[in-house]
Write a protein that holds these residues in place. Structure first.
Motif, short mmCIF file in Angstrom:
data_model
loop_
_atom_site.label_atom_id
_atom_site.label_comp_id
_atom_site.label_asym_id
_atom_site.label_seq_id
_atom_site.Cartn_x
_atom_site.Cartn_y
_atom_site.Cartn_z
N ILE A 138 0.63 -1.13 -0.49
CA ILE A 138 -0.05 -0.31 -0.14
C ILE A 138 1.13 1.49 0.05
N GLU A 139 0.47 2.03 -0.86
CA GLU A 139 1.86 3.34 -1.23
C GLU A 139 0.88 4.25 -0.71
N ASP A 140 1.68 5.15 -0.97
CA ASP A 140 1.30 6.72 -0.49
C ASP A 140 -0.58 6.84 -0.19
N ARG A 141 -1.05 6.63 -1.22
CA ARG A 141 -2.13 7.13 -2.57
C ARG A 141 -3.11 6.22 -1.73
N GLY A 142 -2.64 5.08 -1.44
CA GLY A 142 -3.73 3.78 -0.81
C GLY A 142 -4.36 4.06 0.56
N ALA A 143 -2.70 4.34 1.58
CA ALA A 143 -2.71 5.20 2.40
C ALA A 143 -3.36 5.85 2.79
N GLU A 144 -3.68 6.56 1.50
CA GLU A 144 -4.58 8.42 2.40
C GLU A 144 -5.50 8.01 2.02
N ASN A 145 -5.87 7.56 1.28
CA ASN A 145 -7.82 7.35 0.45
C ASN A 145 -7.95 5.74 1.94
N MET A 146 -7.08 4.89 3.02
CA MET A 146 -8.08 4.29 3.39
C MET A 146 -8.00 5.35 4.63
N SER A 147 -7.18 5.89 4.62
CA SER A 147 -6.81 6.93 6.14
C SER A 147 -8.96 8.14 6.15
N GLU A 148 -8.84 8.44 4.70
CA GLU A 148 -9.93 9.06 3.97
C GLU A 148 -11.71 8.29 4.99
N GLY A 149 -11.38 6.72 4.50
CA GLY A 149 -12.66 5.82 4.08
C GLY A 149 -12.74 4.81 6.54
N LEU A 150 -11.61 5.74 6.96
CA LEU A 150 -11.59 5.05 8.10
C LEU A 150 -12.31 6.32 9.18
N LYS A 151 -12.12 7.52 8.95
CA LYS A 151 -12.46 8.73 8.75
C LYS A 151 -13.72 9.06 9.46
N CYS A 152 -14.63 8.23 7.62
CA CYS A 152 -16.22 8.55 7.88
C CYS A 152 -16.38 6.75 8.52
N ASN A 153 -15.69 6.09 8.73
CA ASN A 153 -15.73 4.66 10.00
C ASN A 153 -15.94 4.99 10.88
N LYS A 154 -17.19 5.24 11.63
CA LYS A 154 -16.47 5.21 13.25
C LYS A 154 -16.22 3.42 14.14
N THR A 155 -16.34 2.44 13.33
CA THR A 155 -16.97 1.39 13.98
C THR A 155 -15.44 0.07 13.67
N CYS A 156 -14.99 0.39 12.07
CA CYS A 156 -13.73 0.10 12.24
C CYS A 156 -12.12 0.02 12.75
N LEU A 157 -11.41 -0.82 13.24
CA LEU A 157 -9.64 -0.60 13.08
C LEU A 157 -9.44 -1.00 12.03
N LEU A 158 -8.32 -0.57 11.78
CA LEU A 158 -7.12 -1.36 10.82
C LEU A 158 -6.40 -1.48 11.74
N TYR A 159 -5.80 -2.46 11.69
CA TYR A 159 -4.89 -3.33 12.40
C TYR A 159 -3.33 -3.44 11.01
N THR A 160 -2.93 -3.19 11.52
CA THR A 160 -1.16 -3.31 10.71
C THR A 160 0.39 -3.35 11.53
N SER A 161 1.06 -3.85 11.56
CA SER A 161 2.27 -4.07 12.04
C SER A 161 3.68 -2.96 11.17
#
Length: 187
Positions: A138-161
């Motif tokens: 996942i490069e910058d573009r994917g990470a930034e989009n995931m950030s936006e998706g999670l800001k809209c979604n208050k129930t999902c936690l993303l786990y990444t080590s």
């Protein structure tokens, strides 16, 4: 052959609630058959097909099944090769899914385009609580989009080590961070 027979049984079985088939070399056809069965299955709650050589065509079939399946709550698919097309299809399926609460897609070569589709689904899917995406390029573009998706979604936690270096992180709404790919110095 065995996975197809199992898939045929899954279409009509209503008593089996958990199926763990990790490390069985089911392959693309086996994954496809089992994911097609999920469209009809009314009992399976947990499915583990990690490390089974499942690729993008099966991922596309899974995306379709996620749109209609109403019982599957936990799905483990780490260490396959679902790829970008599979990730995109899974994202479309997640947008309509109302049952899945945990999804493990670690090490699947989903890359930024697949993650963008998944992050778009998070804007409308309020059921998914845990999403694992380690090692998907996942490069910058994917990470930034995931950030936006999670800001809209208050129930999902993303786990990444992968988010160990503070200088390489994107904020995911104060809940988790995702590592940005290090830029290579050109000489």
């Amino acid at each position: 052959m065995g996975a197809k027979a199992l898939a045929k049984a899954l279409r009509v079985n209503t008593t089996l609630t958990a199926l763990h088939l990790a490390h069985n070399k089911l392959g693309e056809e086996g994954g496809e058959a089992i994911f097609q069965a999920l469209e009809f299955n009314k009992g399976l709650v947990e499915l583990d097909l990690s490390h089974n050589r499942i690729e993008n065509i099966a991922g596309i079939v899974l995306g379709k099944a996620l749109k209609t399946n109403k019982t599957l709550r936990k799905l483990y698919l780490s260490m396959n090769n679902i790829g970008v097309a599979g990730g995109e299809a899974i994202g479309k399926g997640l947008a309509e899914n109302k049952a899945l609460v945990k999804l493990d897609l670690c090490q699947n070569a989903i890359e930024s385009d697949g993650v963008i589709a998944i992050s778009a689904a998070l804007k409308v899917n309020k059921v998914l609580a845990v999403l694992l995406l380690d090692e998907n390029r996942i490069e910058d573009r994917g990470a930034e989009n995931m950030s936006e998706g999670l800001k809209c979604n208050k129930t999902c936690l993303l786990y990444t080590s992968d988010a160990a270096d503070d200088s390489l992180r994107v904020d995911l709404g104060g809940r988790r961070t995702i590592k940005k790919k290090k830029k290579q110095n050109k000489k």
